[in-house]
Design a protein around this motif. Structure first.
Motif, PDB file in Angstrom:
ATOM      1  N   VAL A  58       0.859  -1.180   0.000  1.00 58.63           N
ATOM      2  CA  VAL A  58       0.000   0.000   0.000  1.00 58.63           C
ATOM      3  C   VAL A  58       0.897   1.232   0.000  1.00 58.63           C
ATOM      4  CG1 VAL A  58      -1.763   1.296   1.267  1.00 58.63           C
ATOM      5  CG2 VAL A  58      -1.828  -1.219   1.254  1.00 58.63           C
ATOM      6  N   PHE A  59       0.627   2.158  -0.928  1.00 58.04           N
ATOM      7  CA  PHE A  59       1.377   3.408  -1.003  1.00 58.04           C
ATOM      8  C   PHE A  59       0.468   4.571  -0.633  1.00 58.04           C
ATOM      9  CE2 PHE A  59       3.581   0.775  -4.309  1.00 58.04           C
ATOM     10  CZ  PHE A  59       4.813   0.696  -3.666  1.00 58.04           C
ATOM     11  N   ASP A  60       1.074   5.718  -0.296  1.00 61.08           N
ATOM     12  CA  ASP A  60       0.330   6.957  -0.041  1.00 61.08           C
ATOM     13  C   ASP A  60       0.101   7.639  -1.385  1.00 61.08           C
ATOM     14  OD1 ASP A  60       0.577   6.528   2.718  1.00 61.08           O
ATOM     15  OD2 ASP A  60       2.505   7.572   2.775  1.00 61.08           O
ATOM     16  N   TRP A  61      -1.126   8.065  -1.624  1.00 57.60           N
ATOM     17  CA  TRP A  61      -1.463   8.619  -2.935  1.00 57.60           C
ATOM     18  C   TRP A  61      -2.411   9.791  -2.795  1.00 57.60           C
ATOM     19  CZ3 TRP A  61      -5.925   6.986  -6.352  1.00 57.60           C
ATOM     20  CH2 TRP A  61      -5.776   7.464  -7.659  1.00 57.60           C
ATOM     21  N   VAL A  62      -2.116  10.839  -3.520  1.00 56.10           N
ATOM     22  CA  VAL A  62      -3.017  11.989  -3.657  1.00 56.10           C
ATOM     23  C   VAL A  62      -3.275  12.118  -5.159  1.00 56.10           C
ATOM     24  CG1 VAL A  62      -3.336  14.462  -3.325  1.00 56.10           C
ATOM     25  CG2 VAL A  62      -2.111  13.131  -1.596  1.00 56.10           C
ATOM     26  N   PRO A  63      -4.481  11.745  -5.601  1.00 52.06           N
ATOM     27  CA  PRO A  63      -4.773  11.800  -7.038  1.00 52.06           C
ATOM     28  C   PRO A  63      -4.532  13.195  -7.615  1.00 52.06           C
ATOM     29  CG  PRO A  63      -6.540  10.689  -5.856  1.00 52.06           C
ATOM     30  CD  PRO A  63      -5.635  11.288  -4.823  1.00 52.06           C
ATOM     31  N   THR A 115      -2.451  10.939 -17.713  1.00 53.14           N
ATOM     32  CA  THR A 115      -1.608   9.892 -18.287  1.00 53.14           C
ATOM     33  C   THR A 115      -1.718   8.642 -17.409  1.00 53.14           C
ATOM     34  OG1 THR A 115       0.403  10.394 -17.022  1.00 53.14           O
ATOM     35  CG2 THR A 115       0.042  11.651 -19.061  1.00 53.14           C
ATOM     36  N   ASP A 116      -1.030   7.612 -17.804  1.00 53.79           N
ATOM     37  CA  ASP A 116      -0.991   6.381 -17.019  1.00 53.79           C
ATOM     38  C   ASP A 116       0.250   6.328 -16.139  1.00 53.79           C
ATOM     39  OD1 ASP A 116      -3.414   5.040 -17.782  1.00 53.79           O
ATOM     40  OD2 ASP A 116      -2.530   4.835 -19.779  1.00 53.79           O
ATOM     41  N   ILE A 117       0.628   7.496 -15.606  1.00 56.38           N
ATOM     42  CA  ILE A 117       1.751   7.570 -14.674  1.00 56.38           C
ATOM     43  C   ILE A 117       1.216   8.036 -13.320  1.00 56.38           C
ATOM     44  CG2 ILE A 117       3.995   8.577 -14.147  1.00 56.38           C
ATOM     45  CD1 ILE A 117       4.409   9.047 -17.123  1.00 56.38           C
ATOM     46  N   LEU A 118       1.474   7.238 -12.297  1.00 57.28           N
ATOM     47  CA  LEU A 118       1.075   7.571 -10.929  1.00 57.28           C
ATOM     48  C   LEU A 118       2.302   8.005 -10.145  1.00 57.28           C
ATOM     49  CD1 LEU A 118      -1.156   4.479 -10.061  1.00 57.28           C
ATOM     50  CD2 LEU A 118      -1.921   6.749 -10.773  1.00 57.28           C
ATOM     51  N   PHE A 119       2.111   8.952  -9.245  1.00 60.66           N
ATOM     52  CA  PHE A 119       3.168   9.391  -8.337  1.00 60.66           C
ATOM     53  C   PHE A 119       2.677   9.108  -6.920  1.00 60.66           C
ATOM     54  CE2 PHE A 119       4.502  11.380 -12.098  1.00 60.66           C
ATOM     55  CZ  PHE A 119       5.789  11.852 -11.935  1.00 60.66           C
ATOM     56  N   MET A 120       3.435   8.275  -6.181  1.00 62.41           N
ATOM     57  CA  MET A 120       2.975   7.848  -4.861  1.00 62.41           C
ATOM     58  C   MET A 120       4.107   7.873  -3.849  1.00 62.41           C
ATOM     59  SD  MET A 120       0.429   4.779  -5.987  1.00 62.41           S
ATOM     60  CE  MET A 120       1.678   3.908  -6.901  1.00 62.41           C
ATOM     61  N   GLY A 121       3.726   8.021  -2.598  1.00 60.50           N
ATOM     62  CA  GLY A 121       4.693   8.032  -1.516  1.00 60.50           C
ATOM     63  C   GLY A 121       4.919   6.647  -0.940  1.00 60.50           C
ATOM     64  N   TRP A 130       1.406  14.050  -0.781  1.00 59.30           N
ATOM     65  CA  TRP A 130       1.223  15.432  -1.237  1.00 59.30           C
ATOM     66  C   TRP A 130       2.411  15.892  -2.074  1.00 59.30           C
ATOM     67  CZ3 TRP A 130      -0.400  15.557   4.261  1.00 59.30           C
ATOM     68  CH2 TRP A 130      -1.791  15.609   4.383  1.00 59.30           C
ATOM     69  N   VAL A 131       3.612  15.607  -1.602  1.00 53.88           N
ATOM     70  CA  VAL A 131       4.810  16.002  -2.348  1.00 53.88           C
ATOM     71  C   VAL A 131       4.853  15.274  -3.687  1.00 53.88           C
ATOM     72  CG1 VAL A 131       7.340  15.927  -2.379  1.00 53.88           C
ATOM     73  CG2 VAL A 131       6.132  16.638  -0.296  1.00 53.88           C
ATOM     74  N   MET A 132       4.537  13.991  -3.664  1.00 50.52           N
ATOM     75  CA  MET A 132       4.564  13.222  -4.913  1.00 50.52           C
ATOM     76  C   MET A 132       3.516  13.738  -5.894  1.00 50.52           C
ATOM     77  SD  MET A 132       7.150  11.310  -4.662  1.00 50.52           S
ATOM     78  CE  MET A 132       6.940  10.185  -6.050  1.00 50.52           C
ATOM     79  N   SER A 133       2.354  14.101  -5.397  1.00 49.92           N
ATOM     80  CA  SER A 133       1.314  14.662  -6.262  1.00 49.92           C
ATOM     81  C   SER A 133       1.785  15.979  -6.873  1.00 49.92           C
ATOM     82  CB  SER A 133       0.029  14.868  -5.473  1.00 49.92           C
ATOM     83  OG  SER A 133      -0.975  15.431  -6.273  1.00 49.92           O
ATOM     84  N   ALA A 134       2.389  16.828  -6.060  1.00 53.36           N
ATOM     85  CA  ALA A 134       2.907  18.107  -6.573  1.00 53.36           C
ATOM     86  C   ALA A 134       3.982  17.865  -7.627  1.00 53.36           C
ATOM     87  CB  ALA A 134       3.462  18.949  -5.428  1.00 53.36           C
TER      88      ALA A 134
END
Length: 168
Positions: A15-20, A105-111, A91-95
């Motif tokens: 499980v990762f931290d995610w802010v869409p 796109t099909d690229i996710l940024f997660m903590g 939050w940082v990854m989303s920014a």
């Protein structure tokens, strides 16, 4: 624990931290949520890329841009999604994703907060709570097809998009 390697099954408890990312304004924060990678990626071919930190010089200049630029090539080879993780919070990854214009796109940024996944599976950077620089391909059946970790976390070789493309 030994690092994940080709032929291993992707763990069932990731499980990762995610802010869409819902807009391109990096100053507007969304609501953090859990992203259950183990269940969300069932039946998908995923490239999981780990970097030591969002906005860091090597990550921003050399590691991330080729993945964004060559997303079409990855998709042409059957990749459904690319996920970029770092020890930063959601939050940082989303920014970071917003700054790099990946919305839609099909690229996710997660903590990978405090490098929990990376440490558990043997691929932290050895620099406190920082992720190592590595890449992994998870096939649709949940098997790790490719996995390699940079010996020098300042370099982008085995974790770069060209190495991943050549192993798809």
């Amino acid at each position: 624990m030994a690092p994940l390697k080709p032929g291993d099954k992707f763990p069932s408890d990731v499980v990762f931290d995610w802010v869409p990312i819902k807009n391109q304004d990096a100053t507007l924060a969304g609501t953090p949520q859990d992203f259950n990678a183990s269940s969300e990626w069932k039946g998908k071919r995923v490239v999981l890329v780990s970097v030591p930190g969002a906005f860091t010089p090597s990550c921003q200049a050399y590691h991330l841009p080729p993945y964004i630029d060559q997303l079409d090539k990855l998709k042409a080879k059957g990749v459904d999604q690319v996920a970029v993780i770092a020890s930063n919070d959601g939050w940082v990854m989303s920014a970071w994703g917003k700054v790099n214009r990946v919305e839609g796109t099909d690229i996710l940024f997660m903590g990978d907060t405090k490098s929990g996944f990376s440490k558990k599976h043997g691929w932290d950077a050895g620099m406190g709570d920082r992720n190592g620089r590595w890449a992994m391909v998870i096939d649709r059946d949940g098997t790790v097809k490719y996995a390699d970790n940079e010996q020098d976390p300042t370099k982008v070789t085995v974790s770069g998009v060209e190495a991943v493309l050549s192993n798809l």
